[in-house]
Design a protein around this motif. Structure first.
Motif, mmCIF file in Angstrom:
data_model
loop_
_atom_site.group_PDB
_atom_site.id
_atom_site.type_symbol
_atom_site.label_atom_id
_atom_site.label_comp_id
_atom_site.label_asym_id
_atom_site.label_seq_id
_atom_site.Cartn_x
_atom_site.Cartn_y
_atom_site.Cartn_z
ATOM 1 N N MET A 1 0.831 -1.202 0.000
ATOM 2 C CA MET A 1 0.000 0.000 0.000
ATOM 3 C C MET A 1 0.864 1.250 0.000
ATOM 4 S SD MET A 1 -3.432 -0.734 2.153
ATOM 5 C CE MET A 1 -2.983 0.596 3.179
ATOM 6 N N GLU A 209 -0.653 17.866 20.576
ATOM 7 C CA GLU A 209 -1.781 17.672 19.651
ATOM 8 C C GLU A 209 -2.706 16.569 20.171
ATOM 9 O OE1 GLU A 209 -2.256 18.863 16.293
ATOM 10 O OE2 GLU A 209 -0.393 19.901 15.876
ATOM 11 N N THR A 214 -6.518 17.848 19.055
ATOM 12 C CA THR A 214 -6.374 18.338 17.691
ATOM 13 C C THR A 214 -5.755 17.286 16.774
ATOM 14 O OG1 THR A 214 -4.266 19.312 18.321
ATOM 15 C CG2 THR A 214 -6.163 20.742 18.343
ATOM 16 N N GLU A 216 -6.810 14.360 16.362
ATOM 17 C CA GLU A 216 -7.905 13.705 15.667
ATOM 18 C C GLU A 216 -8.229 14.460 14.386
ATOM 19 O OE1 GLU A 216 -11.294 13.248 18.164
ATOM 20 O OE2 GLU A 216 -12.342 11.996 16.713
ATOM 21 N N ASN A 217 -8.189 15.790 14.489
ATOM 22 C CA ASN A 217 -8.465 16.597 13.318
ATOM 23 C C ASN A 217 -7.387 16.415 12.257
ATOM 24 O OD1 ASN A 217 -9.635 18.575 11.706
ATOM 25 N ND2 ASN A 217 -10.162 19.810 13.486
ATOM 26 N N LEU A 218 -6.144 16.362 12.729
ATOM 27 C CA LEU A 218 -5.018 16.184 11.817
ATOM 28 C C LEU A 218 -5.116 14.826 11.112
ATOM 29 C CD1 LEU A 218 -2.607 17.948 11.143
ATOM 30 C CD2 LEU A 218 -1.284 16.737 12.852
ATOM 31 N N LEU A 219 -5.528 13.819 11.869
ATOM 32 C CA LEU A 219 -5.655 12.480 11.298
ATOM 33 C C LEU A 219 -6.792 12.402 10.293
ATOM 34 C CD1 LEU A 219 -5.178 10.133 14.370
ATOM 35 C CD2 LEU A 219 -3.668 10.381 12.417
ATOM 36 N N ALA A 220 -7.800 13.246 10.480
ATOM 37 C CA ALA A 220 -8.944 13.204 9.575
ATOM 38 C C ALA A 220 -8.620 13.844 8.230
ATOM 39 C CB ALA A 220 -10.136 13.902 10.214
ATOM 40 N N THR A 221 -7.474 14.528 8.150
ATOM 41 C CA THR A 221 -7.062 15.102 6.871
ATOM 42 C C THR A 221 -6.229 14.076 6.116
ATOM 43 O OG1 THR A 221 -4.936 15.986 7.581
ATOM 44 C CG2 THR A 221 -6.858 17.341 8.028
ATOM 45 N N PRO A 222 -6.041 14.291 4.830
ATOM 46 C CA PRO A 222 -5.270 13.301 4.067
ATOM 47 C C PRO A 222 -3.760 13.344 4.338
ATOM 48 C CG PRO A 222 -6.688 14.635 2.627
ATOM 49 C CD PRO A 222 -6.628 15.309 3.961
ATOM 50 N N ARG A 375 -1.331 6.392 12.834
ATOM 51 C CA ARG A 375 -2.053 7.094 11.802
ATOM 52 C C ARG A 375 -3.542 7.074 12.141
ATOM 53 N NH1 ARG A 375 -1.794 7.764 5.682
ATOM 54 N NH2 ARG A 375 -1.861 5.570 5.177
ATOM 55 N N THR A 376 -3.952 6.043 12.807
ATOM 56 C CA THR A 376 -5.323 5.977 13.265
ATOM 57 C C THR A 376 -5.297 6.159 14.772
ATOM 58 O OG1 THR A 376 -5.103 3.622 13.453
ATOM 59 C CG2 THR A 376 -6.030 4.441 11.424
ATOM 60 N N LEU A 377 -6.439 6.157 15.387
ATOM 61 C CA LEU A 377 -6.494 6.400 16.824
ATOM 62 C C LEU A 377 -6.458 5.114 17.634
ATOM 63 C CD1 LEU A 377 -9.163 9.195 16.900
ATOM 64 C CD2 LEU A 377 -6.788 9.451 17.498
ATOM 65 N N ASP A 378 -6.268 3.972 16.971
ATOM 66 C CA ASP A 378 -6.303 2.676 17.686
ATOM 67 C C ASP A 378 -5.384 2.698 18.885
ATOM 68 O OD1 ASP A 378 -7.279 0.428 15.321
ATOM 69 O OD2 ASP A 378 -6.570 2.391 14.724
ATOM 70 N N LEU B 65 -10.481 6.827 10.529
ATOM 71 C CA LEU B 65 -9.618 7.157 11.661
ATOM 72 C C LEU B 65 -9.280 5.908 12.448
ATOM 73 C CD1 LEU B 65 -10.900 10.478 13.193
ATOM 74 C CD2 LEU B 65 -8.753 10.009 12.097
ATOM 75 N N LEU B 66 -10.162 4.932 12.373
ATOM 76 C CA LEU B 66 -9.897 3.646 13.018
ATOM 77 C C LEU B 66 -10.046 2.572 11.953
ATOM 78 C CD1 LEU B 66 -12.034 3.898 16.288
ATOM 79 C CD2 LEU B 66 -9.564 4.019 16.112
ATOM 80 N N SER B 99 -11.727 20.501 18.004
ATOM 81 C CA SER B 99 -10.386 19.975 17.760
ATOM 82 C C SER B 99 -9.590 20.833 16.792
ATOM 83 C CB SER B 99 -10.473 18.540 17.246
ATOM 84 O OG SER B 99 -11.117 18.537 15.999
ATOM 85 N N TRP B 101 -7.148 24.231 16.241
ATOM 86 C CA TRP B 101 -6.015 24.665 17.052
ATOM 87 C C TRP B 101 -6.349 25.984 17.746
ATOM 88 C CZ3 TRP B 101 -6.031 21.703 12.868
ATOM 89 C CH2 TRP B 101 -5.308 20.518 12.937
ATOM 90 N N PHE B 117 -6.235 19.763 2.774
ATOM 91 C CA PHE B 117 -7.093 19.094 1.800
ATOM 92 C C PHE B 117 -6.801 19.534 0.375
ATOM 93 C CE2 PHE B 117 -9.539 18.286 5.650
ATOM 94 C CZ PHE B 117 -9.922 16.969 5.450
#
Lengths: 378, 322
Positions: A1, A209, A214, A216-222, A375-378, B65-66, B99, B101, B117
């Motif tokens: 991947m 972070e 925050t 979580e927000n960063l992770l939600a971006t590409p 990269r994920t929240l696991d 995210l997960l 969330s 900044w 993005f």
């Protein structure tokens, strides 16, 4: 991947800008960046005394007579010197330059004969004086040795002490003729301050972070891990270079430290060293759950760096296991590099044995960091 | 169950989210159990359930995210397990907790998100967002200094910068005043009308009633889904409203009657519900015989239905399920 395949410069730049903006707002951190180097420089500039033993010593034997041999034996018995071998003058010089021996003792041709005739032959001792603390005790012992070793064996002096010392001991304090301890401490301080601020600040950068949500927000971006990691590192590299400049300038003004080698080379080495600390900081921050844990891990790394790297205590004075730990730490190698460049004017080829361990450290830690980056929240 | 996202369902709209058998464990806690969810394109889908029921985890699974432990499905036609990176670029995710900044200004936050993005004409997009928010004059203010309602609006604006096709909103109106909540929902409906799919989790019944379709999740399990009427209808609940004076104390005694499964106070009235219609009626009639209180059958409300579902959870927990 294609986890790291698509690196977007635009995104990376975005992260970079964000880090700078946040740094600008964080007055305390900014104070730390400027305050710590100055404070430490003044504190450590006048510091610490020790009396190390077992300093590696090379012997150049132009006259392998019995007097010379008993002198060498006496040196070893004093426990200040570990004789690494008997070699020729060129080799000895190289060893001294690389910092692998602290002393070179040269017995001139005809040493035995001149001594027996009471002619006070010259005994040349070249000492690596970059760390004057490390050689103080050893040198004073050396000057006593002449009398003790030869007096009983010399004819005609059995009942009355010789009028003059049997050997003419000449000490060359190489690299730091005046034996100023600040010469040793200040270049070391460059390394210590970089270790402290770089690991700490980057360690906090990511856990902050996570703690504030925050992340979580960063992770939600590409944004990819590599973009985030490097984007967060670059601002601190620039800060590190600023700190070094600050220390070097201050030490030139306050302590008159010479810069014998190439400044460009020094900065290149500083860059390697900063990278080593930053990758560690980032890795810590991806393992630590919160800022407190990150601080604790930093201290856990910082203490051995301070104590076992040769900054506090001369490296050769430490027991073997401590030296083994010390030689893993980037600071140990950076200290030798920084002193080598500033005080000895060493070039790249002499420094290489201390560069690759730092590079290895970066590689190993970076790999660990990318692996643990969540990269994920696991 | 349709496996392909392009498969059209009975309503004729393609599915924006179509997942099944999603599971997620944290340690030995089974947080999401066999979640199956279908959300049609352009609809507002409400996600309900008590605290700690797995709503947030489910939403995080959907936007990548997960990573789910098992299960399959698609989000916007992309595989939720393999294509999380591509899903992220088309999804706007608004976290439960603010969330963005707080040490960046409003404008800097929007600018950063737009960069992440890769929004085309970034400056223009940010300026437009600021104007639509009505924050153009306060653009240099730090985000941390905003009030709860403004933070929520800013967060929504930042989710919309990259024109996502799907919005995932995790309890977006928690701690926001009623006026701001109403405005927020007007905005959600405008977005939905423009073709954006919205999945929103909430605790509020009035918000649930504003959704096109609903799902109720509890302890990681999906218990009911459909339109509000379908969800209420599927429980086959019969509800009587008892009104009059001196109702206090009555609720407790009614609770013990055979056939009564739930008693809830609604201002000056009690709602008494049960699934066995005949038993409930006879119980109530005998209990209230001779009293001045009035009773009449009413259609169960969504709230009745959800409180009933939540009671069920408690029974499940009490009986040692988890």
């Amino acid at each position: 991947m294609g986890r790291f395949s698509s690196f977007s410069v635009a995104r990376w730049l975005g992260i970079l800008i964000k880090e700078f903006l946040q740094l600008k707002r964080d007055r305390l951190t900014f104070g730390m960046i400027v305050g710590i180097p100055i404070l430490q420089l003044l504190l450590f500039g006048f510091a610490i005394n020790t009396d190390p033993r077992h300093l590696p010593t090379a012997v150049v034997m132009a006259d392998p007579g019995p007097f010379a041999r008993s002198y060498v034996a006496a040196m070893e018995n004093s426990s200040y010197f570990d004789i690494v071998g008997s070699i020729d003058a060129r080799e000895a010089d190289a060893l001294l330059d690389e910092g692998r021996v602290k002393f070179v003792v040269t017995f001139p041709p005809g040493f035995h004969r001149d001594l027996a005739r009471g002619l006070s032959p010259t005994l040349l001792v070249e000492a690596d004086a970059t760390d004057p603390m490390a050689m103080g005790g050893a040198l004073s012992v050396l000057s006593q040795l002449g009398l003790q070793v030869f007096a009983p064996d010399l004819p005609g002096t059995r009942h009355s002490p010789p009028p003059s010392p049997p050997v003419d001991l000449r000490v060359h304090r190489r690299y730091n003729p005046e034996g100023l301890s600040t010469y040793n401490v200040v270049p070391g301080l460059v390394g210590v301050i970089l270790t402290m601020t770089m690991v700490l600040m980057t360690g906090l950068a990511m856990t902050r972070e996570r703690e504030r949500g925050t992340f979580e927000n960063l992770l939600a971006t590409p944004a990819t891990p590599l973009e985030v990691l490097t984007g967060k590192i670059i601002p601190y590299i620039i800060i590190g270079l600023l700190q070094v400049t600050l220390i070097l300038t201050a030490s030139r003004w306050i302590f008159d430290i010479p810069i014998r080698g190439s400044l460009l080379l020094l900065y290149a080495m500083v860059l390697f060293f900063i990278c080593a600390n930053l990758t560690l900081g980032i890795t810590i921050s991806s393992i630590a759950r919160n800022q407190l844990q990150s601080m604790q891990m930093t201290v856990f790394f910082f203490l051995p760096s301070l104590l076992l790297s040769g900054f506090m205590f001369p490296f050769q004075a430490m027991p073997g296991w401590a030296q083994a730990i010390g030689s893993v730490l980037p600071l140990t190698h950076f200290l030798i590099i920084a002193r080598g460049i500033l005080l000895k004017g060493n070039g790249l080829e002499l420094l290489w044995p201390h560069i690759w361990p730092i590079l290895l450290f970066i590689g190993v830690v970076l790999a660990a960091g990318l692996k643990t980056y969540r990269r994920t929240l696991d | 169950m349709c496996a392909s996202p392009e498969t059209e369902n009975d309503m004729g709209a393609p599915l924006a989210i179509d997942v099944s058998g999603l599971n997620k464990h944290f340690g030995d806690k089974h947080v999401v159990k066999n979640l199956a969810l279908q959300v049609r394109e352009g609809e507002i889908f409400g996600f309900l359930g008590p605290n700690g029921s797995g709503k947030t985890t489910s939403i995080r699974l959907l936007c990548g995210l997960l990573t789910p432990d098992s299960g399959q499905g698609s989000c916007l036609g992309l595989d939720v397990v393999k294509d999380s990176a591509r899903i992220k670029s088309q999804v706007g995710y608004m976290t439960q907790r603010f969330s963005l900044w707080e040490d960046l200004s409003i404008e800097e936050n929007l600018d950063f998100v737009a960069r992440m993005f890769g929004v085309p004409d970034r400056r223009q997009a940010v300026t437009r967002a600021l104007e639509e928010l009505g924050l153009a004059s306060r653009r240099r203010q730090l985000a941390g200094a905003l009030s709860g309602g403004w933070k929520q609006r800013l967060a929504l604006a930042s989710c919309l910068l990259h024109r996502p096709r799907l919005l995932l909103l995790d309890e977006p109106t928690a701690g926001v005043d009623p006026k701001a909540r109403r405005d927020f929902w007007e905005e959600i409906h405008r977005l939905s009308a423009a073709g954006i799919t919205v999945l929103v989790s909430t605790h509020y019944m009035d918000e649930a009633e504003r959704c096109h379709r609903l799902a109720y999740i509890s302890y990681g399990q999906l218990l009911a889904s459909g339109t509000a009427e379908e969800v209420v209808g599927s429980l086959r609940l019969n509800t009587w409203e008892i009104s009059g004076q001196k109702l206090h104390g009555l609720a407790e005694s009614l609770q013990r009657l055979p056939g009564v499964e739930m008693v809830a106070s609604f201002g000056a009235a009690l709602h008494v519900s049960g699934r066995d219609a005949a038993l409930l009626q006879t119980s109530l009639e005998t209990a209230l015989a001779g009293s001045p209180l009035e009773m009449r059958p009413i259609p169960p409300s969504l709230e009745d239905a959800f409180i009933h579902l939540m009671r069920g959870d408690q029974d499940q927990t009490a009986s040692g399920g988890h």
